[in-house]
Design a protein around this motif. Structure first.
Motif, mmCIF file in Angstrom:
data_model
loop_
_atom_site.group_PDB
_atom_site.id
_atom_site.type_symbol
_atom_site.label_atom_id
_atom_site.label_comp_id
_atom_site.label_asym_id
_atom_site.label_seq_id
_atom_site.Cartn_x
_atom_site.Cartn_y
_atom_site.Cartn_z
ATOM 1 N N LYS A 88 9.091 0.109 -3.705
ATOM 2 C CA LYS A 88 7.700 0.201 -3.601
ATOM 3 C C LYS A 88 6.959 1.059 -4.413
ATOM 4 O O LYS A 88 5.776 0.590 -4.722
ATOM 5 C CB LYS A 88 7.635 1.060 -2.076
ATOM 6 C CG LYS A 88 6.294 0.453 -1.543
ATOM 7 C CD LYS A 88 6.457 1.129 0.104
ATOM 8 C CE LYS A 88 6.452 -0.314 1.168
ATOM 9 N NZ LYS A 88 6.062 0.050 2.257
ATOM 10 N N SER A 89 7.540 2.298 -4.799
ATOM 11 C CA SER A 89 6.895 3.052 -5.855
ATOM 12 C C SER A 89 6.609 2.114 -7.051
ATOM 13 O O SER A 89 5.411 2.458 -7.588
ATOM 14 C CB SER A 89 7.514 4.208 -6.411
ATOM 15 O OG SER A 89 7.760 5.238 -5.237
ATOM 16 N N GLN A 90 7.604 1.481 -7.675
ATOM 17 C CA GLN A 90 7.295 0.518 -8.993
ATOM 18 C C GLN A 90 6.298 -0.361 -8.588
ATOM 19 O O GLN A 90 5.537 -0.638 -9.491
ATOM 20 C CB GLN A 90 8.545 0.161 -9.355
ATOM 21 C CG GLN A 90 8.299 -0.485 -10.905
ATOM 22 C CD GLN A 90 7.947 0.391 -11.955
ATOM 23 O OE1 GLN A 90 8.562 1.494 -11.984
ATOM 24 N NE2 GLN A 90 6.920 0.210 -12.604
ATOM 25 N N ARG A 92 3.546 -0.331 -6.717
ATOM 26 C CA ARG A 92 2.507 0.404 -6.723
ATOM 27 C C ARG A 92 2.086 0.672 -8.182
ATOM 28 O O ARG A 92 0.616 0.336 -8.292
ATOM 29 C CB ARG A 92 2.443 1.533 -5.825
ATOM 30 C CG ARG A 92 2.496 1.331 -4.267
ATOM 31 C CD ARG A 92 2.899 2.825 -3.616
ATOM 32 N NE ARG A 92 3.251 2.444 -2.345
ATOM 33 C CZ ARG A 92 3.680 3.221 -1.165
ATOM 34 N NH1 ARG A 92 4.102 4.599 -1.600
ATOM 35 N NH2 ARG A 92 3.773 3.084 -0.206
ATOM 36 N N VAL A 93 2.973 1.182 -9.128
ATOM 37 C CA VAL A 93 2.516 1.435 -10.412
ATOM 38 C C VAL A 93 2.291 0.136 -10.946
ATOM 39 O O VAL A 93 1.212 -0.095 -11.583
ATOM 40 C CB VAL A 93 3.629 1.972 -11.059
ATOM 41 C CG1 VAL A 93 3.489 2.029 -12.516
ATOM 42 C CG2 VAL A 93 4.120 3.468 -10.501
ATOM 43 N N PHE A 144 0.874 -0.218 0.158
ATOM 44 C CA PHE A 144 0.436 1.274 0.103
ATOM 45 C C PHE A 144 0.382 1.758 1.385
ATOM 46 O O PHE A 144 -0.366 2.894 1.735
ATOM 47 C CB PHE A 144 -0.947 1.254 -0.537
ATOM 48 C CG PHE A 144 -0.976 0.838 -2.091
ATOM 49 C CD1 PHE A 144 -0.624 1.782 -3.044
ATOM 50 C CD2 PHE A 144 -1.012 -0.330 -2.470
ATOM 51 C CE1 PHE A 144 -0.633 1.728 -4.259
ATOM 52 C CE2 PHE A 144 -1.028 -0.662 -3.933
ATOM 53 C CZ PHE A 144 -0.974 0.183 -4.765
ATOM 54 N N ASP A 146 2.169 4.170 4.367
ATOM 55 C CA ASP A 146 3.133 5.258 4.355
ATOM 56 C C ASP A 146 2.969 6.287 5.560
ATOM 57 O O ASP A 146 1.706 6.753 5.701
ATOM 58 C CB ASP A 146 3.226 5.927 2.990
ATOM 59 C CG ASP A 146 4.374 6.955 2.774
ATOM 60 O OD1 ASP A 146 4.923 7.530 3.712
ATOM 61 O OD2 ASP A 146 4.841 7.063 1.518
ATOM 62 N N GLN A 151 -1.661 7.181 1.529
ATOM 63 C CA GLN A 151 -1.660 6.450 0.343
ATOM 64 C C GLN A 151 -2.746 5.635 0.160
ATOM 65 O O GLN A 151 -3.417 5.313 -0.968
ATOM 66 C CB GLN A 151 -0.301 5.222 0.467
ATOM 67 C CG GLN A 151 0.901 5.944 0.221
ATOM 68 C CD GLN A 151 0.982 6.410 -1.224
ATOM 69 O OE1 GLN A 151 0.375 5.798 -2.169
ATOM 70 N NE2 GLN A 151 2.032 7.461 -1.376
ATOM 71 N N THR A 155 -4.912 5.781 -3.241
ATOM 72 C CA THR A 155 -5.214 4.369 -4.084
ATOM 73 C C THR A 155 -6.629 4.318 -4.285
ATOM 74 O O THR A 155 -6.920 3.781 -5.460
ATOM 75 C CB THR A 155 -4.786 3.283 -3.265
ATOM 76 O OG1 THR A 155 -3.172 3.592 -2.819
ATOM 77 C CG2 THR A 155 -4.723 2.114 -3.869
ATOM 78 N N HIS A 194 1.905 6.363 -13.709
ATOM 79 C CA HIS A 194 3.367 6.459 -13.272
ATOM 80 C C HIS A 194 3.752 7.500 -12.897
ATOM 81 O O HIS A 194 4.664 7.754 -12.014
ATOM 82 C CB HIS A 194 4.221 6.126 -14.750
ATOM 83 C CG HIS A 194 4.274 4.915 -15.404
ATOM 84 N ND1 HIS A 194 5.437 4.085 -14.801
ATOM 85 C CD2 HIS A 194 3.988 3.967 -16.030
ATOM 86 C CE1 HIS A 194 5.510 2.911 -15.132
ATOM 87 N NE2 HIS A 194 4.698 2.598 -16.173
ATOM 88 N N TYR A 197 3.529 8.427 -8.873
ATOM 89 C CA TYR A 197 4.540 7.859 -8.173
ATOM 90 C C TYR A 197 5.998 8.127 -8.378
ATOM 91 O O TYR A 197 7.084 8.084 -7.725
ATOM 92 C CB TYR A 197 4.434 6.282 -7.988
ATOM 93 C CG TYR A 197 3.097 5.897 -7.365
ATOM 94 C CD1 TYR A 197 2.774 6.018 -5.981
ATOM 95 C CD2 TYR A 197 2.156 5.474 -8.293
ATOM 96 C CE1 TYR A 197 1.750 5.429 -5.497
ATOM 97 C CE2 TYR A 197 0.515 5.325 -7.667
ATOM 98 C CZ TYR A 197 0.467 5.220 -6.242
ATOM 99 O OH TYR A 197 -0.580 4.964 -5.813
ATOM 100 N N ASN A 198 5.942 8.522 -9.829
ATOM 101 C CA ASN A 198 7.358 8.996 -10.176
ATOM 102 C C ASN A 198 7.400 10.311 -10.851
ATOM 103 O O ASN A 198 7.264 10.762 -12.054
ATOM 104 C CB ASN A 198 8.097 7.859 -11.368
ATOM 105 C CG ASN A 198 8.144 6.586 -10.740
ATOM 106 O OD1 ASN A 198 8.837 6.197 -9.754
ATOM 107 N ND2 ASN A 198 7.119 5.805 -11.156
#
Length: 199
Positions: A88-90, A92-93, A144, A146, A151, A155, A194, A197-198
């Protein structure tokens, strides 16, 4: 014969709508009119009145059919099945960086954003807001949502920040110390997305 006429009318309408985007890219929304669009589309302006009822009807149809963000969101939804929690994080990125890259090359979309900011109370501006919010609702619900974090608010900050940087870029060399005229500057922005989210 009727079928041929319908197809011809559909093609002409599509050409006119394409011309709206082209003229907006070249001149900006406030300097576009029926004459310029008719000339760009290679049609008699009478057809614009016949098919769209005039300038407001034409612009309204352009927003419905040719609005960049709605197209981008639909395409993203189509190409990305609902992600599991790990990816999910990737996703969103990918969404936000894809949005940045696409909006960067869509001058007509940038011009529409400028116009909307300077005409907040107009009927067409309200149409644009409604269309965009509906388009975002589907993206937010799918990618998005959560329970632990808001989120949607995050966003909203990121999308508005991306939009504002792109609107400033043509007239500004730098924002803070980020070079808006270089690939390196935009790579820094993508890297920052990036990191959201990471971390």
């Amino acid at each position: 014969m009727i079928e041929v006429r319908k197809r011809s009318r559909t093609q002409t309408k599509a050409r006119i709508l394409q011309a709206v985007g082209d003229v907006i890219s070249e001149r900006g929304v406030n300097r576009v009119g029926i004459n310029a669009v008719a000339e760009k589309a290679g049609v008699n302006k009478v057809l614009i009145y016949r098919y769209f009822g005039g300038w407001e009807g034409l612009l309204e149809q352009f927003l419905k059919e040719g609005h960049f963000l709605s197209e981008y969101n639909q395409e993203f939804l189509k190409n990305n099945s609902e992600p599991d929690q790990i990816s999910k994080s990737q996703t969103r990125v990918n969404y936000l960086i894809g949005l940045l890259r696409e909006l960067k090359v869509r001058t007509s979309a940038q011009e529409m954003l400028k116009w909307e900011i300077s005409n907040p109370g107009s009927y067409l501006s309200q149409q644009l807001v409604g269309k965009r919010n509906e388009s975002f609702r589907k993206i937010l619900e799918t990618f998005f949502s959560d329970e632990k974090e808001d989120q949607h608010a995050l966003t909203a900050i990121l999308v508005s920040g991306i939009s504002m940087l792109l609107l400033m870029a043509p007239g500004q060399q730098k924002f803070m110390d980020i070079d808006l005229q270089s690939d390196e500057g935009w790579q820094r922005i993508e890297h920052a997305i990036h990191r959201f989210y990471n971390p």
